[in-house]
Design an enzyme around this catalytic site. Structure first.
Site, PDB file in Angstrom:
ATOM      1  N   ARG A 252       0.845  -1.203   0.000  1.00 21.60           N
ATOM      2  CA  ARG A 252       0.000   0.000   0.000  1.00 21.60           C
ATOM      3  C   ARG A 252       0.874   1.244   0.000  1.00 21.60           C
ATOM      4  O   ARG A 252       0.890   2.000  -0.958  1.00 21.60           O
ATOM      5  CB  ARG A 252      -0.956  -0.032   1.204  1.00 21.60           C
ATOM      6  CG  ARG A 252      -2.127   0.951   1.100  1.00 21.60           C
ATOM      7  CD  ARG A 252      -1.766   2.345   1.565  1.00 21.60           C
ATOM      8  NE  ARG A 252      -1.240   2.405   2.917  1.00 21.60           N
ATOM      9  CZ  ARG A 252      -0.676   3.499   3.424  1.00 21.60           C
ATOM     10  NH1 ARG A 252      -0.566   4.610   2.704  1.00 21.60           N
ATOM     11  NH2 ARG A 252      -0.187   3.484   4.665  1.00 21.60           N
ATOM     12  N   ASP A 253       1.656   1.462   1.044  1.00 24.60           N
ATOM     13  CA  ASP A 253       2.484   2.666   1.109  1.00 24.60           C
ATOM     14  C   ASP A 253       3.574   2.641   0.044  1.00 24.60           C
ATOM     15  O   ASP A 253       3.973   3.690  -0.471  1.00 24.60           O
ATOM     16  CB  ASP A 253       3.094   2.806   2.504  1.00 24.60           C
ATOM     17  CG  ASP A 253       3.263   4.253   2.931  1.00 24.60           C
ATOM     18  OD1 ASP A 253       2.898   5.151   2.155  1.00 24.60           O
ATOM     19  OD2 ASP A 253       3.743   4.488   4.049  1.00 24.60           O
TER      20      ASP A 253
ATOM     21  N   HIS B  82       3.235   4.483  -3.509  1.00 24.38           N
ATOM     22  CA  HIS B  82       3.593   5.879  -3.782  1.00 24.38           C
ATOM     23  C   HIS B  82       4.873   5.980  -4.612  1.00 24.38           C
ATOM     24  O   HIS B  82       5.044   6.927  -5.382  1.00 24.38           O
ATOM     25  CB  HIS B  82       3.792   6.642  -2.468  1.00 24.38           C
ATOM     26  CG  HIS B  82       2.532   6.926  -1.725  1.00 24.38           C
ATOM     27  ND1 HIS B  82       1.560   7.781  -2.190  1.00 24.38           N
ATOM     28  CD2 HIS B  82       2.084   6.470  -0.525  1.00 24.38           C
ATOM     29  CE1 HIS B  82       0.572   7.852  -1.318  1.00 24.38           C
ATOM     30  NE2 HIS B  82       0.855   7.058  -0.299  1.00 24.38           N
TER      31      HIS B  82
ATOM     32  N   SER C  79       4.923  11.258   9.206  1.00 25.95           N
ATOM     33  CA  SER C  79       4.727  11.356   7.759  1.00 25.95           C
ATOM     34  C   SER C  79       5.848  12.094   7.046  1.00 25.95           C
ATOM     35  O   SER C  79       6.126  11.822   5.877  1.00 25.95           O
ATOM     36  CB  SER C  79       3.402  12.051   7.462  1.00 25.95           C
ATOM     37  OG  SER C  79       2.340  11.453   8.161  1.00 25.95           O
TER      38      SER C  79
ATOM     39  N   HIS D  56       4.384   4.400  12.935  1.00 29.77           N
ATOM     40  CA  HIS D  56       4.739   4.251  11.521  1.00 29.77           C
ATOM     41  C   HIS D  56       5.803   5.296  11.208  1.00 29.77           C
ATOM     42  O   HIS D  56       5.543   6.493  11.278  1.00 29.77           O
ATOM     43  CB  HIS D  56       3.486   4.472  10.663  1.00 29.77           C
ATOM     44  CG  HIS D  56       3.725   4.480   9.184  1.00 29.77           C
ATOM     45  ND1 HIS D  56       3.327   3.440   8.366  1.00 29.77           N
ATOM     46  CD2 HIS D  56       4.289   5.395   8.360  1.00 29.77           C
ATOM     47  CE1 HIS D  56       3.632   3.724   7.117  1.00 29.77           C
ATOM     48  NE2 HIS D  56       4.223   4.903   7.088  1.00 29.77           N
TER      49      HIS D  56
ATOM     50  N   HIS E 113       9.053   7.125   8.897  1.00 25.40           N
ATOM     51  CA  HIS E 113       9.634   7.413   7.583  1.00 25.40           C
ATOM     52  C   HIS E 113      11.116   7.710   7.777  1.00 25.40           C
ATOM     53  O   HIS E 113      11.533   8.161   8.847  1.00 25.40           O
ATOM     54  CB  HIS E 113       8.920   8.584   6.913  1.00 25.40           C
ATOM     55  CG  HIS E 113       7.586   8.219   6.344  1.00 25.40           C
ATOM     56  ND1 HIS E 113       6.872   9.054   5.522  1.00 25.40           N
ATOM     57  CD2 HIS E 113       6.829   7.108   6.466  1.00 25.40           C
ATOM     58  CE1 HIS E 113       5.723   8.483   5.164  1.00 25.40           C
ATOM     59  NE2 HIS E 113       5.683   7.293   5.733  1.00 25.40           N
TER      60      HIS E 113
END
EC number: 4.1.3.39
Length: 340
Positions: free
Chosen positions: A12-13, A16, A166, A194, A196
Site C-alpha cells: 500500500r504505502d 507511492h 509522515s 509508523h 519514515h
C-alpha cells in the site's frame, strides 16, 4: 520478551514510489512471501487508500476489489489489512472491503483532526470489523495534543491508535515523548508507530516507540515508499528482537521476501537523498518533492529554500497550491503574505 505486532504496508504505502502501478501478479507474489515469513498483517491498496485511484493522485493498476481479493487469496497465516482516508474512501468502500475478507482497517487523519474519523470508525465498529486510527503529520502536534486526539479516536471505536511520522522529522526522544503520552491516555488499547526514513532514523525511532509502549510497529520491505522510504522491515525485525521484543516472524523467510520485493516491486530501494533530507528537516510531506523541484527549477529558485518556507507555514498534504505561492515569492514575482 514483550510482544510487538508487525504491520507491513509494502503493498500500500510502497505504491507511492511507483505511481500506484503495482500489478496483481506483483501483489500476489509479495503477499505469498510475506505470508511465508509469518508477517502478522499485510496491507494492500492504492497508496492513498480505498477509493483514491484517480487522475488527481494517480490511477492504480487494479481496482480496490481486485487488489483485496488477490491478496486475500494469497494469505494463509497473515491477516489482510487496508487503509482509507476520509474524503477518498466511503462507507461503500468499507462495506466492499469487508466482503473481501479484510481483517484490519486503518483510518488515517491529520494529527489534530481525529473527529474526521468518527463516522468511519463508527461504521466499522457497528459492522464488527477491527478498526485502527492513525494520526498523520504527527510532528505538527504536541505529545499532549496527540494523546487527546488518540483518546477521542478510541471513543469513536478505534481498537488501536497511533501516529505516523509522515515527514520523517522525528528523532527518538520525539517519539518517546509522543508514544508515552498516548499510551498513558489510552491505557490497554494498542498503540501504533509508523516511521519514515528521511533522516535515516526510522528503525531507531521504531525501537524507541516500542520501548515507550507501542505494540504495533510498521515496516516495509526494503523501506519501499515515497522519497526516503519507510522503516525497513527486514532490518526492523531483527533489531527489535535484539532489543527484547518478540515478533514471531521467520527472519530468513522475511529476508527472502525483501529480496523478492527489491527484484519485482521497485526500480531501486529508496535512500535518504538530498531533497528527502531537507523535507524531513523542514517537516514537510515527502509527496511534495517532485512538485517543489519542478516549480523551483523553472523559476530559478533553490528548492531547499522552498521546503523550509513550506515548513514554516506548516503546509500539509493537499495544500500543493502553497508551493506555487512560495516559489513566486522567493523568485520575487509575488507579494509576501501574512502566512510567511
Amino acid at each position: 520478551m514483550k510482544q510487538v505486532v508487525i504491520h507491513d504496508p509494502t503493498l500500500r504505502d510502497g505504491q507511492h514510489a511507483v505511481h500506484h502501478r503495482l500489478g496483481l501478479t506483483e501483489l500476489r507474489r509479495y503477499a505469498e512471501a510475506a505470508d511465508a515469513a509469518r508477517v502478522p498483517v499485510v496491507e494492500v491498496g492504492h497508496g492513498n487508500g480505498l477509493g483514491a485511484s484517480s487522475l488527481q493522485v494517480g490511477l492504480a493498476a487494479a481496482t480496490d476489489d481486485a487488489m483485496l481479493s488477490t491478496v486475500r487469496e494469497a494469505l494463509r497465516h497473515s491477516r489482510l489489512g487496508t487503509f482509507m482516508l476520509p474524503g477518498w474512501g466511503t462507507s461503500d468502500d468499507l462495506r466492499r472491503a469487508i466482503s473481501h475478507g479484510v481483517d484490519v482497517f486503518r483510518v488515517g487523519v491529520h494529527a489534530t483532526e481525529a473527529s474526521l474519523a468518527e463516522h468511519h470508525l463508527g461504521f466499522l465498529r457497528d459492522a464488527g470489523a477491527e478498526a485502527h486510527c492513525v494520526l498523520m503529520m504527527s510532528h505538527m502536534a504536541s505529545p499532549g495534543e496527540l494523546a487527546e486526539q488518540a483518546a477521542r479516536a478510541v471513543g469513536y471505536g478505534a481498537q488501536a491508535v497511533g501516529i505516523m511520522d509522515s515527514a520523517g522529522h522525528f528523532l527518538p526522544p520525539d517519539v518517546t515523548a509522543r508514544i508515552g503520552a498516548i499510551v498513558e491516555a489510552v491505557g490497554t488499547v494498542p498503540v501504533i508507530f509508523h516511521g519514515h526514513n528521511n533522516l535515516g532514523m526510522a528503525v531507531a525511532n521504531s525501537v524507541a516507540a516500542a520501548e515507550a509502549g507501542a505494540r504495533i510497529i510498521d515496516g516495509c520491505a526494503r523501506g519501499f515508499g515515497a522519497g526516503a522510504g519507510n522503516t525497513q522491515l527486514e532490518v526492523l525485525v531483527p533489531v527489535l528482537e535484539r532489543s527484547g521484543f518478540a515478533t514471531g516472524i521467520d527472519l530468513y523467510a522475511l529476508l527472502d521476501a525483501a529480496d523478492l520485493a527489491e527484484r519485482e516491486l521497485m526500480p531501486a530501494p529508496p535512500v535518504p537523498a538530498s531533497m528527502s533530507i531537507v523535507s524531513g528537516l523542514a517537516g514537510v510531506f515527502s509527496g511534495f518533492k517532485h512538485r517543489v523541484v519542478e516549480l523551483a527549477g523553472a523559476a530559478g529558485v533553490d528548492p531547499r529554500e522552498v521546503f523550509f518556507e513550506l515548513g514554516r507555514r506548516q503546509a500539509i498534504a493537499g495544500q500543493e497550491d502553497l508551493i506555487v505561492d512560495v516559489v513566486a515569492e522567493l523568485s520575487g514575482r509575488g507579494p509576501k503574505t501574512d502566512a510567511a
